[in-house]
Design an enzyme around this catalytic site. Structure first.
Site, PDB file in Angstrom:
ATOM      1  N   LYS A 188       0.866  -1.189   0.000  1.00 16.71           N
ATOM      2  CA  LYS A 188       0.000   0.000   0.000  1.00 16.71           C
ATOM      3  C   LYS A 188       0.887   1.217   0.000  1.00 16.71           C
ATOM      4  CE  LYS A 188      -4.250  -0.212   0.855  1.00 16.71           C
ATOM      5  NZ  LYS A 188      -5.362  -0.652   0.069  1.00 16.71           N
TER       6      LYS A 188
HETATM    7  N1  GLU Z   1      -7.245  -0.647  -2.912  1.00 17.52           N
HETATM    8  C1  GLU Z   1      -7.980  -1.855  -3.082  1.00 17.52           C
HETATM    9  C2  GLU Z   1      -7.985  -2.681  -1.809  1.00 17.52           C
HETATM   10  O1  GLU Z   1      -7.790  -2.169  -0.737  1.00 17.52           O
HETATM   11  C3  GLU Z   1      -7.547  -2.649  -4.309  1.00 17.52           C
HETATM   12  C4  GLU Z   1      -6.093  -2.963  -4.402  1.00 17.52           C
HETATM   13  C5  GLU Z   1      -5.716  -3.585  -5.755  1.00 17.52           C
HETATM   14  O2  GLU Z   1      -6.579  -3.749  -6.600  1.00 17.52           O
HETATM   15  O3  GLU Z   1      -4.528  -3.881  -5.919  1.00 17.52           O
HETATM   16  O4  GLU Z   1      -8.264  -3.842  -1.826  1.00 17.52           O
END
Ligand code: GLU
Length: 451
Positions: A141
């Site tokens: 993240k």
């Molecule tokens: N931000 C989204 C999550 O928290 C998707 C992450 C992604 O698709 O890599 O799951």
């Protein structure tokens, strides 16, 4: 869903400051190991959830230490020239939680209060989410501490491109693949993709997911998280023998996740009693006309002023009587302060980390079932995986294929969590985490320690 929900037992003791679990054998079961670097309330929460599941699995201390601390992190500060001519320095992050399972995967968050600890917690949850739904990724993240609502499109573009350039050394189509998260969407993914591609000299669509379809994105990615939440609700309802048209819902958040959840529930005949956004909440005891609410937001940007509903305080909205509460906004919304006042029967977590461990315990005692984030909101990363596969293969799938594959994977994951909950005699969050952690710890042990 009929199995009794177990209490989480006592809250772990407050974390000792410093790098508590650096060496195997030193791990105190009741302590939460916290590196100073990524110390934050959210990281402590992720650690407490992990500790509970690791205890159930009787996981060895040395594996706990390896899985808890983020493997690789990058923090950067960079200057951006604003429209006014002024230069502002921004801080960006990218945290990769584990490199054991394959490339890392996770969103980019643009938010005014974003910090390193928040990214570390969210990266860890991404690892468990990917593992639970059998995707060949570790979690990551990142993002930039900025207020996307206060920036012009030109400023957003310069921030996104400069941030992409800063984290380029740790990103790549088989290294770490970003995606949208809060405050970012297709537009930012297009800039990110272009910046990366310019720097390597050729188009690399697999470096990012959540791209516009015209750039090799997949159909269905934008609605995938919300749709996945609704597939999970359908699975839960089958177990409870509930029919969707007879049930009432409250949805916190009307962004990319909450708006799709509300629309899909309404389309299936569900009564959506209240929805909210960052400005406030609206309610109608007879059920909101969600297509009309959606048209209002498309025109006015916020829910505020929608005529066929009453405004209500966002906190009070969570306490409305309903069958299902869907927190689909931010983390730490259901805490020890409001958990005993909720009047829902089921919580399905569209957001990451909306319920604290103390609230989990209260909800369990009250018999309110929680379908956890790493299961309920996995639809986004599942369809991101589909997009990544399509980008690698240079081949695109039809909308129906994406939707049906998503439904199949969500239903299978729900079944696995239910089976683990029954087998271990634990609540759904602990079952989901235990199943995910078991898979990653097995891989970590097989790969052993280098050198
Ligand atoms: N931000 C989204 C999550 O928290 C998707 C992450 C992604 O698709 O890599 O799951």
């Amino acid at each position: 869903m009929s199995a009794p929900i177990q209490s989480h037992g006592g809250e772990p003791a407050p974390p000792a400051p410093g790098h508590a679990a650096a060496r195997p054998g030193e791990f105190q079961r009741d302590d939460v190991p916290l590196g100073e670097e990524w110390h934050s309330a959210l990281y402590a929460m992720a650690c407490r959830q992990f500790a509970r599941a690791a205890d159930v699995l009787a996981l060895e201390d040395e594996v706990r230490t390896r899985l808890l601390e983020p493997r690789r992190s990058l923090v950067c500060n960079f200057p951006v020239r604003m429209d006014s001519g002024e230069v502002v320095n921004y801080t960006g992050y990218r945290v990769q939680h584990t490199l054991t399972m394959g490339p890392t995967k996770g969103g980019l968050r643009f938010a005014p209060d974003l910090g390193f600890g928040e990214c570390a917690a969210l990266a860890m949850w991404m690892t468990w989410k990917c593992s639970l739904v059998n995707l060949p990724f570790g979690g990551a993240k990142g993002g930039v501490r900025c207020d996307p609502y206060a920036l012009s499109p030109g400023e957003m573009e310069r921030i996104t491109r400069r941030y992409a350039a800063e984290i380029l050394p740790v990103i790549g189509p088989d290294v770490d693949i970003p995606a949208p998260d809060m405050g970012t969407g297709e537009r930012e993914m297009a800039w990110f993709y272009d910046t990366y591609s310019q720097s390597v000299g050729n188009a690399v669509p697999a470096v990012v997911t959540g791209k516009p379809v015209a750039l090799g994105g997949t159909v269905g990615r934008q609605s995938a998280t919300g749709l996945g939440v609704v597939f999970t609700i359908e699975s839960a309802f089958e177990e409870l023998d509930w029919a969707l048209p007879e049930r009432s819902f409250v949805v916190q958040g009307f962004g990319n996740v909450g708006s799709v959840v509300a629309q899909e529930l309404h389309a299936r005949g569900g009564k959506v009693l209240a929805v909210s956004d960052i400005r406030g909440a609206i309610t109608n005891p007879h059920g909101l006309d969600i297509p009309a609410v959606t048209r209002w937001v498309a025109e006015h940007q916020y829910l505020e002023g929608y005529p066929e509903a009453e405004p209500i305080d966002g906190g009070a909205m969570l306490e409305l009587e309903c069958d299902v509460l869907v927190p689909a906004a931010r983390e730490e919304q259901i805490t020890h302060q409001n958990a005993d006042r909720l009047r829902c029967r089921l919580i399905v977590e569209g957001a990451n980390g909306p319920t604290t461990p103390a609230a989990d315990r209260i909800l369990a005692e009250r018999g309110i079932v929680v379908v956890p984030d790493i299961l309920a909101n996995a639809g986004g990363v599942i369809v991101s995986y589909f997009e990544w596969v399509q980008s690698h293969q240079k081949y695109s799938w039809e909308a129906l294929e994406v939707r049906e594959r998503l439904r199949t994977q969500m239903r299978a994951a729900f079944g696995r969590v239910r089976a683990t909950a029954d087998e271990l005699g634990v609540d759904h969050r602990t079952a989901a985490l235990a199943s995910a952690i078991q898979h990653v710890s097995e891989a970590a042990k097989l790969r052993a320690i280098y050198p």
